[in-house]
Design an enzyme around this catalytic site. Sequence first.
Site, mmCIF file in Angstrom:
data_model
loop_
_atom_site.group_PDB
_atom_site.id
_atom_site.type_symbol
_atom_site.label_atom_id
_atom_site.label_comp_id
_atom_site.label_asym_id
_atom_site.label_seq_id
_atom_site.Cartn_x
_atom_site.Cartn_y
_atom_site.Cartn_z
ATOM 1 N N GLY A 212 0.750 -1.189 0.060
ATOM 2 C CA GLY A 212 -0.138 0.024 -0.078
ATOM 3 C C GLY A 212 0.844 1.388 -0.055
ATOM 4 O O GLY A 212 2.030 1.231 -0.414
ATOM 5 N N ASN A 213 0.269 2.428 0.472
ATOM 6 C CA ASN A 213 1.187 3.587 0.657
ATOM 7 C C ASN A 213 0.499 4.554 1.510
ATOM 8 O O ASN A 213 -0.643 4.152 2.330
ATOM 9 C CB ASN A 213 1.115 4.316 -0.770
ATOM 10 C CG ASN A 213 -0.280 4.664 -1.217
ATOM 11 O OD1 ASN A 213 -1.046 5.493 -0.835
ATOM 12 N ND2 ASN A 213 -0.465 3.996 -2.476
ATOM 13 N N HIS A 214 1.016 5.718 1.738
ATOM 14 C CA HIS A 214 0.564 6.404 2.885
ATOM 15 C C HIS A 214 -0.697 7.376 2.515
ATOM 16 O O HIS A 214 -0.947 8.443 3.440
ATOM 17 C CB HIS A 214 1.578 7.239 3.446
ATOM 18 C CG HIS A 214 2.793 6.512 3.980
ATOM 19 N ND1 HIS A 214 2.705 5.600 5.156
ATOM 20 C CD2 HIS A 214 3.996 6.187 3.680
ATOM 21 C CE1 HIS A 214 3.778 5.100 5.600
ATOM 22 N NE2 HIS A 214 4.549 5.259 4.408
ATOM 23 N N SER A 215 -1.058 7.298 1.395
ATOM 24 C CA SER A 215 -2.160 8.400 1.058
ATOM 25 C C SER A 215 -3.574 8.019 2.090
ATOM 26 O O SER A 215 -3.978 6.930 2.289
ATOM 27 C CB SER A 215 -2.878 7.909 -0.349
ATOM 28 O OG SER A 215 -3.825 8.602 -0.752
ATOM 29 N N ALA A 280 -3.763 7.662 -5.112
ATOM 30 C CA ALA A 280 -2.358 7.045 -5.029
ATOM 31 C C ALA A 280 -2.647 5.636 -5.528
ATOM 32 O O ALA A 280 -2.550 4.657 -4.485
ATOM 33 C CB ALA A 280 -1.612 7.461 -3.632
#
Length: 402
Positions: A212-215, A280
């Site tokens: 995943g990512n930090h969005s 994102a």
Amino acid sequence: MSILSGKKIVLGISGGIAAYKTTFLTRLLVKAGASVKVVLTPAARDFVTPLTLSTLSKNPVISSFTNEDDENDLWNNHVELGLWADLMIIAPATANTLSKMVTGNIDNLLLAVYSSAKCPVFFAPAMDLDMYKHPSTGYNFEKLACYGNYMIPAGEGELASGLSGVGRMAEPEEIISFIENQLHIEQPLHGKKCLITAGPTHESIDPVRFIGNHSTGKMGMALAHDLASRGAAVTLIMGPSNIIQEHVNITRIDVVSAQEMYDAVHKYISHQDVAIFSAAVADYRPANPAQQKIKKSSETLHIELIRNPDILGSVGMMQHKPFLVGFALETEKELENAFAKAKKKNTDLLILNSMNDAGAGFGTDTNKITIIDKAGKTLKFPVKSKQMVAKDIIDEIIKRTF
Ligand code: C5P
């Protein structure tokens, strides 16, 4: 949520028996989330009491230019009140008050506030049927419409005189829905459809882990809200996010992976006027997500990744694409990369934010953007709250589309 929520409303009550209905009207306006200040004409005080209306509106009720009882606040400033209001409702509007609104005969506080107000004014006439049909009343209705006021027509039925006919003030619920409809129609994006992607995507490695990512989805949610509050019907396709902020004009579709986001976008994209891609999206996903939790065994673990579909790019290639807005989060050669991205993805506007700028990026409440248009023109903005950034972006979209 009612469109009246957060609106500052002056309710002007003139002296007719229908004034009794304004207690319910005040209650409904407050319930809809509006701040209400009531102004009574001297004659209206014979029909409803300031105490009732001030209790219901949660604000002092005023009816004259001066306050003999309050040494510290002797003067009721009609200009200030007129400018405070987002909208003014005059209900009931008697034949006498209507004729003074037409001629500018400002002989009480209500009329002074009316003539100082710069906001939309709605009036709900109430009078006996012969007064309603009198040519002078018809003339006044026409004049007031020419001045830009909105008339909420009276209904037919039994009148206080015992006669039956037209002249009954519209019921409080009818007044509210008349005003709500009018405000909806006047919104700049009324009737427009907008699709937004927001948040991160999660790509399964096994049943318990993901890439995943930090969005957080804050920027996309702010965009959805700004569009919705300007009247657009918004389809928000949201990756995993804890943000919950509802609006009647927003239909939220929750998705998890890039493939699900792609499928949802293509299900809803036709007939959209605007599409904004702020998600994102993970560029890669595990080629073969494990069916069971992967156990620790060897010192290293290799996961084969394959490309996810480029959702924005796929919409950019559509023959009848909506007005297309993409985002670019860059860490180096920001402008150069952004120009190339705008061209490659065929965006009408590309919103660049740099990870190198303080106050921009994931999780923050602020952002700093540069807007790049199709002609390569750039517009730079300072650090602002994500709500204000959303407003700047939507202003720019409206300028260029509708
Ligand atoms: O190619 P890049 O990820 O830098 O492009 C960012 C823009 O493309 C964003 O608007 C993002 O929402 C969109 N995007 C997409 N599908 C992807 C990757 C990015 O819609 N698979």
